[in-house]
Design a protein around this motif. Structure first.
Motif: not given
Length: 368
Positions: A250, A263, A266-267, A270, A287, A292, A294-295, A298-299
């Motif tokens: 990545r 992206a 990232d999926k 996750a 991110a 980014q 939202d990513e 989440s992390y």
């Protein structure tokens, strides 16, 4: 037919010049004659008292390495004893060298402990590390505990909260040495030495994710990003640590601004579980830098869910919420980060950030 990993890391080898001398395993685990004699004198003296071999080795380490200093470098057994410094792998190498002089056996374990460690001066926190277990010779005692051989664990980072990850074979153990040295050369910009040490590591342990990633990074930094990508893509077909490969692949795609592919990775990332909170903090930081949010959120949330004491997770969330202009949530995360700070300077920094946030909010209030 898909190429082998050996074929991939042989590509463009001319970038790195002719092979350089790399120490053999016997050299890594050898001691000087005087070091051997010093240990054997101690060992024979203790054997007269009927001490167990594993206990003798441990007591020798305790007596002679009490001034041992942590150093990020990886050293051979003789270097480690002479300098009294090294990392956890260096200590394991010394332990193995001493054990070879007895009739005991040694095993290596990859473990993960989660004490409260913070990042200082850009030094990455310890995640997983290797430790040794010296097995007691059967002839000394026939006893076992729940069917397991008795012995003594030698660990640079002893903790009650150690989580066993996997056994490490003797071959993989030596490969870890080569990989560490490769990484050290890479940090100094010596791509030639880094390549030949990494190549040796991969020859011994071709599916070890850390080795694969080191080689890919060497190629990328030497200007052969296409080879690096081929190595990552091949590694994703192997039974290895997928998260290590994915997050580094990545990083390569992110450097090339290939956002759609980032992206997609990232999926995949996750969906993977990793118990090390700092893995997720680092991904969150990456991110965030790419906006980014939202990513990143989440992390960071994964990090604090795994380890609520990790202030960098809360700080990351505070930065995300600030970027999104959600000031109440920014304040909440800053206060959580401050509550998990153990140094007065850090507390003062968070207090300053909270004061600055308050001023920012006041400046945004429309005048009557």
């Amino acid at each position: 037919m898909q190429p082998s990993l050996a074929h991939l890391y042989s590509q463009r080898a001319e970038l790195f010049g002719p092979a350089i001398p790399v120490p053999q395993a016997s050299q890594i685990l050898s001691l000087t004659p005087s070091q051997q004699q010093h240990f054997l004198d101690f060992y024979r003296r203790e054997k007269i008292r009927d001490a167990f071999t594993d206990d003798i080795i441990y007591q020798y380490l305790q007596a002679n390495l009490h001034r041992f200093n942590y150093h990020s470098g990886t050293f051979t057994a003789r270097e480690t004893l002479a300098q009294l410094q090294g990392n956890c792998l260096s200590l394991a190498i010394v332990t193995a060298a001493l054990t070879q002089l007895t009739d005991a056996e040694i095993r290596y374990e990859l473990v993960d402990a989660t004490p409260v460690f913070e990042q200082q001066n850009s030094i990455v926190e310890r995640g997983v590390h290797v430790r040794s277990k010296i097995l007691r010779p059967v002839k000394e005692t026939e006893q076992t505990i729940y069917g397991r051989s008795m012995g003594t664990v030698v660990d640079y980072f002893p903790s009650k909260d150690v989580r066993f990850l996997s056994n490490v074979s003797g071959v993989e153990f030596i490969a870890m040495f080569y990989n560490n040295i490769a990484a050290e050369h890479l940090t100094r910009g010596d791509f030639k030495a880094a390549y030949w040490y990494s190549r040796k590591a991969l020859e011994l342990a071709p599916h070890y994710a850390a080795n694969i990633n080191t080689m890919a990074v060497i190629y990328r930094r030497a200007g052969a990003a296409d080879v690096a990508e081929t190595i990552y893509r091949y590694a994703l077909t192997l039974p290895t640590d997928q998260l290590t490969i994915l997050k580094n692949y990545r990083a390569l795609l992110a450097l090339q601004k290939r956002d759609a592919e980032v992206a997609e990775l990232d999926k995949k990332i996750a969906k993977i579980y990793d118990p090390n909170p700092y893995v997720w903090v680092k991904l969150g930081d990456e991110a965030y830098r790419q906006q980014q949010y939202d990513e990143a959120k989440s992390y960071y949330q994964k990090a604090v869910a795994l380890a609520p004491y990790v202030q960098r997770g809360y700080m990351g969330l505070a930065r995300v919420w600030l970027a999104l202009e959600n000031y109440p949530k920014t304040e909440k995360m800053l206060r959580k980060a401050m509550a998990n700070s153990y140094q007065q300077k850090q507390v003062q920094r968070y207090q300053a950030k909270l004061a600055a946030l308050e001023q920012l909010q006041l400046s945004r209030v429309p005048s009557q």
